[in-house]
Design a protein around this motif. Structure first.
Motif, PDB file in Angstrom:
ATOM      1  N   ASP A   1       0.830  -1.214   0.000  1.00  0.00           N
ATOM      2  CA  ASP A   1       0.000   0.000   0.000  1.00  0.00           C
ATOM      3  C   ASP A   1       0.862   1.260   0.000  1.00  0.00           C
ATOM      4  OD1 ASP A   1      -2.371  -1.413  -0.054  1.00  0.00           O
ATOM      5  OD2 ASP A   1      -2.521  -1.520   2.131  1.00  0.00           O
TER       6      ASP A   1
ATOM      7  N   ASP B   1       1.131   4.098  -3.099  1.00  0.00           N
ATOM      8  CA  ASP B   1       1.052   5.549  -2.877  1.00  0.00           C
ATOM      9  C   ASP B   1       2.294   6.245  -3.432  1.00  0.00           C
ATOM     10  OD1 ASP B   1      -1.378   5.302  -1.609  1.00  0.00           O
ATOM     11  OD2 ASP B   1      -0.553   5.374   0.426  1.00  0.00           O
TER      12      ASP B   1
ATOM     13  N   ARG C   1      -3.448  -3.821  -9.752  1.00  0.00           N
ATOM     14  CA  ARG C   1      -4.883  -3.605  -9.536  1.00  0.00           C
ATOM     15  C   ARG C   1      -5.122  -2.386  -8.636  1.00  0.00           C
ATOM     16  NH1 ARG C   1      -5.857  -7.998  -7.275  1.00  0.00           N
ATOM     17  NH2 ARG C   1      -6.006  -7.302  -5.105  1.00  0.00           N
ATOM     18  N   LYS C   2      -4.375  -2.306  -7.545  1.00  0.00           N
ATOM     19  CA  LYS C   2      -4.548  -1.177  -6.623  1.00  0.00           C
ATOM     20  C   LYS C   2      -4.106   0.136  -7.273  1.00  0.00           C
ATOM     21  CE  LYS C   2      -4.118  -3.722  -2.261  1.00  0.00           C
ATOM     22  NZ  LYS C   2      -3.442  -3.795  -0.948  1.00  0.00           N
TER      23      LYS C   2
ATOM     24  N   LYS D   1      -4.076   0.893 -10.484  1.00  0.00           N
ATOM     25  CA  LYS D   1      -5.062   1.292 -11.494  1.00  0.00           C
ATOM     26  C   LYS D   1      -6.242   2.008 -10.839  1.00  0.00           C
ATOM     27  CE  LYS D   1      -7.843  -0.654 -15.272  1.00  0.00           C
ATOM     28  NZ  LYS D   1      -9.196  -0.373 -14.776  1.00  0.00           N
ATOM     29  N   GLU D   2      -6.708   1.494  -9.729  1.00  0.00           N
ATOM     30  CA  GLU D   2      -7.813   2.142  -9.013  1.00  0.00           C
ATOM     31  C   GLU D   2      -7.434   3.545  -8.565  1.00  0.00           C
ATOM     32  OE1 GLU D   2      -8.710  -0.494  -5.826  1.00  0.00           O
ATOM     33  OE2 GLU D   2      -9.676  -2.018  -7.096  1.00  0.00           O
ATOM     34  N   ARG D   3      -6.220   3.674  -8.050  1.00  0.00           N
ATOM     35  CA  ARG D   3      -5.763   4.985  -7.584  1.00  0.00           C
ATOM     36  C   ARG D   3      -5.618   5.972  -8.742  1.00  0.00           C
ATOM     37  NH1 ARG D   3      -2.637   5.957  -3.330  1.00  0.00           N
ATOM     38  NH2 ARG D   3      -2.735   8.059  -4.200  1.00  0.00           N
TER      39      ARG D   3
ATOM     40  N   GLU E   1      -7.092   5.960 -11.666  1.00  0.00           N
ATOM     41  CA  GLU E   1      -8.382   6.333 -12.249  1.00  0.00           C
ATOM     42  C   GLU E   1      -9.198   7.230 -11.333  1.00  0.00           C
ATOM     43  OE1 GLU E   1      -9.017   2.475 -15.196  1.00  0.00           O
ATOM     44  OE2 GLU E   1     -10.038   2.529 -13.244  1.00  0.00           O
ATOM     45  N   SER E   2      -8.795   7.345 -10.066  1.00  0.00           N
ATOM     46  CA  SER E   2      -9.508   8.230  -9.140  1.00  0.00           C
ATOM     47  C   SER E   2      -8.898   9.636  -9.082  1.00  0.00           C
ATOM     48  CB  SER E   2      -9.519   7.629  -7.732  1.00  0.00           C
ATOM     49  OG  SER E   2      -8.221   7.678  -7.143  1.00  0.00           O
TER      50      SER E   2
ATOM     51  N   THR F   1      -4.819   1.908 -18.637  1.00  0.00           N
ATOM     52  CA  THR F   1      -5.770   2.986 -18.391  1.00  0.00           C
ATOM     53  C   THR F   1      -5.169   4.274 -18.919  1.00  0.00           C
ATOM     54  OG1 THR F   1      -7.148   4.089 -16.722  1.00  0.00           O
ATOM     55  CG2 THR F   1      -4.904   3.564 -16.073  1.00  0.00           C
TER      56      THR F   1
END
Length: 476
Positions: free
Chosen positions: A260, A264, A296-297, A299-301, A303-304, A346
């Motif tokens: 994590d 970041d 995966r994590k 990509k989520e970050r 795209e946010s 992405t």
């Protein structure tokens, strides 16, 4: 806004002007003089005149002026940051950090001013030697558009504390905050002509500055091609040079890292300032056993991330600074698609609709399955694009990290001390971070190897490069 020569605002002798635009809107926000070789000559003359008095001031007196300037910058940091965002594009929070970073640099050099002392060498019957450090004289500084305030501090702080005078050329797309800071420095106690700022293009101002016979040192931050040109020109006059020419920084994440925290670090290290930072994460190497959850994590970050005008609240990433830079990034992604050199996970598109229509916006982009030899990993990616590769072990990661003509920075993410030590010993770069990336406090020497440049900014090391030894031999 006008140039500053001899402590005063001054137009160009040629009466030509260049527009400065807001990269988020395309709006013209100001215009600056398009300076010339004659303007450079005026600035160097003013610097030569000021040098005679400036070098006689004690380091402590010069340090106090830098301290007062830092104090005044802090008082005006909100307005300075808004101006920086308007001309450069970065989110306001990042601009505030950069302006405060400028003040930090001046405070650091003010703090070490009393430590500028000579040394005595005892030679017994042969006598004694007193060794001091003398300022070089008139120096030149050429500033890029990506971090114009911070990098101005890196050059102004040590140059002035060492007793030199300075002629500074800002980037043509981001001169306004540099000019405002020059005025603050003048108003904080600099003698007229100690700091001069000449605006204009590299051809009309930068090259004459490098060629001028009275300029003893050139400090340049920018691209490799221009840096090599400056090296060759400066060599003809035996000038001292500092060149910081960018990099292709690798980030290595091992299977014992805090995932994590590393996610970041990767997101911030890549997309800070829209990826337009010399020491940004430009290549990400993941141990294959953690690659799937990490990607995966991330990509989520990614795209946010909230993209928009940096002056708007809660923006994570602003526009790129100029159309040319955005076109280069878009071209590299088009080539990736055409040659099937990677999978765009992405992003990968220019933003040109709605509120993005007039600005230089580009989507934050992740690319996986990158083919070795692709320009995504061989060239410096100066924009919001991150190529992601997997590696089976540390040896492979280090080999790939070193597979570059650059050598500015790198980071290793691990909880293992032996892994850290091996990465530090074997990765070829000027700075190696462990479980972080990007941070460069003013105390820390900064610079690279190979095509990332020559010399160091920051710390006591920069002072040495703005001065030279002088020896008094006492024969008894």
């Amino acid at each position: 806004m006008l140039m500053r020569i001899g402590g005063k605002e001054s137009p160009s002798l040629d009466d030509a002007w260049t527009e400065v635009k807001n990269p988020a809107t395309g709006e013209v926000i100001d215009r600056i003089p398009a300076g010339s070789a004659d303007d450079v000559a005026r600035a160097v003359d003013a610097a030569e005149t000021a040098f005679r008095a400036w070098k006689k001031k004690t380091p402590r007196d010069r340090g106090m002026i830098l301290f007062h300037a830092a104090e005044n910058v802090r008082k005006q940091h909100t307005d300075l940051a808004a101006l920086l965002t308007t001309e450069q594009g970065k989110p306001l929070a990042e601009a505030i950090d950069e302006v405060r970073g400028f003040a930090n640099i001046l405070e650091f050099y003010a703090g070490i001013s009393a430590q500028q002392q000579g040394e005595m060498i005892r030679l017994g019957a042969a006598g004694d030697c007193l060794v001091t450090r003398e300022p070089l004289g008139v120096c030149g500084a050429i500033i890029p558009w990506n971090m114009p305030v911070l990098i101005m501090g890196w050059k102004v702080g040590p140059a002035l504390l060492a007793g030199n005078t300075l002629v500074l050329k800002p980037a043509s797309t981001t001169p306004l905050t540099n000019l405002r800071l020059g005025k603050i420095l003048d108003e904080s106690g600099l003698l007229p002509g100690v700091l001069n700022i000449v605006t204009g293009s590299g051809e009309s101002v930068g090259e004459p500055l490098v060629k001028h016979p009275s300029v003893r040192k050139i400090s340049f931050t920018g691209n490799v091609t221009t840096g090599l040109r400056i090296r060759d020109l400066a060599h003809q006059g035996l000038k001292v040079i500092t060149l910081e020419l960018g990099g292709s920084d690798p980030m290595i994440v091992m299977n014992d890292a805090d995932i994590d925290k590393a996610v970041d670090g990767a997101v911030r290290g890549r997309f800070y300032n829209a990826g337009q930072t010399c020491t940004a994460v430009k290549r990400l190497y993941l141990h294959e056993s953690i690659a799937e959850p990490f990607i995966r994590k991330m990509k989520e970050r990614v795209e946010s991330l909230r993209i928009g005008n940096g002056l708007m609240p809660a923006i994570d990433m602003g526009p790129m600074n100029n159309a040319i830079q955005r076109e280069q990034i878009a071209g590299m992604l088009d080539e990736t698609r055409d040659k099937n050199n990677g999978t765009i996970l992405t992003g990968g598109c220019t933003l040109q609709e709605g509120t993005y229509k007039q600005g230089y916006f580009y989507q934050p982009t992740l690319v996986t399955d990158v083919v070795p030899g692709s320009r995504l990993v061989t060239d410096e990616l100066f924009g919001p694009v991150l190529p992601v590769m997997t590696v089976p072990d540390l040896e492979t990661a280090i080999r790939e990290a070193n597979n570059t003509r650059f050598g500015l920075g790198a980071s290793i993410w691990t909880s293992n001390l032996a892994t850290t030590r091996r990465a530090f010993d074997e990765i070829r770069a000027g700075i190696i971070w462990v479980n972080r990336h990007l941070t460069v406090p003013p105390e820390v020497p900064f610079g690279g190897t190979n095509e990332s440049g020559i010399g160091r900014e920051n710390g006591h090391h920069a002072l040495d490069q703005y001065s030279e030894t002088k020896t008094l031999f006492l024969g008894w």
